[in-house]
Write an enzyme that holds these catalytic residues in place. Structure first.
Site, PDB file in Angstrom:
ATOM      1  N   ASN A   1       0.865  -1.180   0.000  1.00 18.47           N
ATOM      2  CA  ASN A   1       0.000   0.000   0.000  1.00 18.47           C
ATOM      3  C   ASN A   1       0.903   1.232   0.000  1.00 18.47           C
ATOM      4  O   ASN A   1       1.455   1.598   1.030  1.00 18.47           O
ATOM      5  CB  ASN A   1      -0.893  -0.031   1.252  1.00 18.47           C
ATOM      6  N   TRP A   2       1.034   1.827  -1.175  1.00 18.15           N
ATOM      7  CA  TRP A   2       1.965   2.960  -1.300  1.00 18.15           C
ATOM      8  C   TRP A   2       1.420   4.236  -0.666  1.00 18.15           C
ATOM      9  O   TRP A   2       2.145   5.218  -0.536  1.00 18.15           O
ATOM     10  CB  TRP A   2       2.270   3.235  -2.771  1.00 18.15           C
ATOM     11  N   LYS A   3       0.140   4.246  -0.373  1.00 17.07           N
ATOM     12  CA  LYS A   3      -0.513   5.448   0.173  1.00 17.07           C
ATOM     13  C   LYS A   3      -0.289   6.648  -0.764  1.00 17.07           C
ATOM     14  O   LYS A   3      -0.149   6.450  -1.966  1.00 17.07           O
ATOM     15  CB  LYS A   3      -0.042   5.724   1.600  1.00 17.07           C
TER      16      LYS A   3
ATOM     17  N   HIS B   1      -9.556   0.731   4.866  1.00 16.35           N
ATOM     18  CA  HIS B   1      -8.259   0.946   5.535  1.00 16.35           C
ATOM     19  C   HIS B   1      -8.469   1.898   6.710  1.00 16.35           C
ATOM     20  O   HIS B   1      -9.303   2.812   6.644  1.00 16.35           O
ATOM     21  CB  HIS B   1      -7.256   1.522   4.535  1.00 16.35           C
TER      22      HIS B   1
ATOM     23  N   GLU C   1      -6.937   4.369   7.749  1.00 19.50           N
ATOM     24  CA  GLU C   1      -6.809   5.806   7.449  1.00 19.50           C
ATOM     25  C   GLU C   1      -8.092   6.329   6.799  1.00 19.50           C
ATOM     26  O   GLU C   1      -8.484   7.478   7.019  1.00 19.50           O
ATOM     27  CB  GLU C   1      -5.576   6.050   6.569  1.00 19.50           C
TER      28      GLU C   1
ATOM     29  N   GLU D   1      -5.354  -5.222  10.560  1.00 23.21           N
ATOM     30  CA  GLU D   1      -4.377  -4.155  10.752  1.00 23.21           C
ATOM     31  C   GLU D   1      -4.683  -3.422  12.063  1.00 23.21           C
ATOM     32  O   GLU D   1      -5.520  -2.511  12.082  1.00 23.21           O
ATOM     33  CB  GLU D   1      -4.445  -3.171   9.592  1.00 23.21           C
TER      34      GLU D   1
ATOM     35  N   GLY E   1       2.222   2.194  10.710  1.00 23.18           N
ATOM     36  CA  GLY E   1       3.119   3.329  10.546  1.00 23.18           C
ATOM     37  C   GLY E   1       3.769   3.789  11.834  1.00 23.18           C
ATOM     38  O   GLY E   1       4.365   4.861  11.887  1.00 23.18           O
TER      39      GLY E   1
ATOM     40  N   SER F   1       3.414  -2.245  10.384  1.00 24.08           N
ATOM     41  CA  SER F   1       4.868  -2.189  10.584  1.00 24.08           C
ATOM     42  C   SER F   1       5.561  -3.528  10.292  1.00 24.08           C
ATOM     43  O   SER F   1       6.499  -3.907  10.996  1.00 24.08           O
ATOM     44  CB  SER F   1       5.203  -1.683  11.988  1.00 24.08           C
TER      45      SER F   1
ATOM     46  N   GLY G   1       2.748  -1.155   4.322  1.00 23.86           N
ATOM     47  CA  GLY G   1       2.774   0.269   4.026  1.00 23.86           C
ATOM     48  C   GLY G   1       4.194   0.741   3.770  1.00 23.86           C
ATOM     49  O   GLY G   1       4.749   0.581   2.685  1.00 23.86           O
ATOM     50  N   GLY G   2       4.803   1.311   4.797  1.00 21.50           N
ATOM     51  CA  GLY G   2       6.122   1.935   4.655  1.00 21.50           C
ATOM     52  C   GLY G   2       7.155   1.076   3.935  1.00 21.50           C
ATOM     53  O   GLY G   2       7.864   1.552   3.032  1.00 21.50           O
TER      54      GLY G   2
HETATM   55  C1  PEP Z   1      -0.804   0.086   6.073  1.00 19.48           C
HETATM   56  O1  PEP Z   1      -0.932   1.281   5.932  1.00 19.48           O
HETATM   57  O2  PEP Z   1      -1.654  -0.684   5.589  1.00 19.48           O
HETATM   58  C2  PEP Z   1       0.343  -0.395   6.821  1.00 19.48           C
HETATM   59  C3  PEP Z   1       0.337  -1.626   7.261  1.00 19.48           C
HETATM   60  O3  PEP Z   1       1.353   0.494   7.026  1.00 19.48           O
HETATM   61  P1  PEP Z   1       2.791   0.184   7.711  1.00 19.48           P
HETATM   62  O4  PEP Z   1       3.297  -1.091   7.104  1.00 19.48           O
HETATM   63  O5  PEP Z   1       3.632   1.357   7.347  1.00 19.48           O
HETATM   64  O6  PEP Z   1       2.545   0.041   9.153  1.00 19.48           O
END
Ligand code: PEP
Length: 257
Positions: A15-17, A100, A102, A171, A177, A216, A237-238
């Site tokens: 997930n590049w956001k 998600h 967010e 999640e 994040g 994470s 994500g990251g």
């Molecule tokens: C996400 O946004 O779906 C996510 C899991 O982010 P991160 O891996 O950065 O925690």
């Protein structure tokens, strides 16, 4: 309720956001495409909408799928700024994330909205990746299962007829994040709960559904997380913004026992 793993192929979605630009998207797609040659069907990316056509051009035939980070709850019409499920299909998307955290916390997506988006995705032929998870306050209050139950129960009616054409992502909001990760035992407990709740909600395909962990995930913790019997891969994500890290996580999922 850990169902036999052999039935569920590993899946890792990036997930590049809302990160990057055309140049960085191009570089990341090239890195993922080159490195995923030995991982057919394992990796998928969810770039921002403007780069989906680029993903389609760069990833077609590569074994790496692509999808969107969100989808409209509406089918068509006067909904300025929205992107419909049919448009995502036109762009070759396999997946769309739905719900998600967010979207839920920053943009007000309710359980009902998540249901409408999931319905649209399925009707258009997309695989919805329905995201669920509790906040830190909810976990500390001992309400994790109650929150997951509420979120899962909302979507069960629309997932009943989807067969295995849907994915769930657990999640924990406190792990997204933040650098904090659910322990493998915490992840397994939540995944087992989600699978059982889907089954008791009439989703007969529950034993075969892929449940991804997100929060994470890094190359250093992926093996242990993906080694849990009900963790079938990850939503990243990251770490998905660095091709080498994302690929290393994909390899951990592909090699899970
Ligand atoms: C996400 O946004 O779906 C996510 C899991 O982010 P991160 O891996 O950065 O925690």
């Amino acid at each position: 309720m850990a169902a036999p793993r052999a039935r569920r192929e590993a899946l890792v979605l990036g997930n590049w956001k809302m990160n990057g630009d055309a140049a960085s998207a191009e570089a990341l797609l090239a890195g993922v495409q080159a490195g995923a040659r030995d991982l057919p069907g394992v990796a998928g990316v969810c770039p921002p909408y403007p780069y989906l056509a680029l993903a389609a051009a760069r990833l077609a035939g590569s074994g790496v799928a692509w999808g969107a980070q969100d989808v409209s709850a509406f089918e068509d019409g006067a909904y300025t700024g929205e992107v419909s499920a049919r448009m995502l299909v036109d762009l070759g998307c396999t997946w769309t994330l739905v719900g998600h955290s967010e979207r839920r916390t920053l943009f007000g997506d309710t359980d009902a909205e998540v249901v409408r988006k999931t319905t649209r995705a399925l009707a258009a032929g997309l695989v919805p990746v329905v995201c669920v998870g509790e906040t830190l306050a909810e976990r500390e209050a001992g309400a994790t299962e109650a929150v997951l139950a509420r979120q899962i129960d909302a979507v069960c009616p629309v997932l009943r007829d989807a067969g295995e054409r849907c994915v769930l992502a657990y999640e924990p909001v406190w792990a997204i994040g933040t650098g904090l990760t659910a322990s493998p035992a915490q992840a397994q407990a939540a995944h087992a709960f989600i699978r059982a709740r889907l089954a008791s909600g009439g989703v007969v395909a529950a034993p075969g559904l892929r449940l991804l962990y997100g929060g994470s995930v890094k190359p250093s913790n992926a093996v242990e997380l993906f080694g849990q019997p009900d963790v079938d891969g990850g939503l990243i994500g990251g770490a998905s913004l660095v091709a080498a890290d994302f690929l290393s996580i994909c390899r951990a999922a592909a090699g899970r026992s």
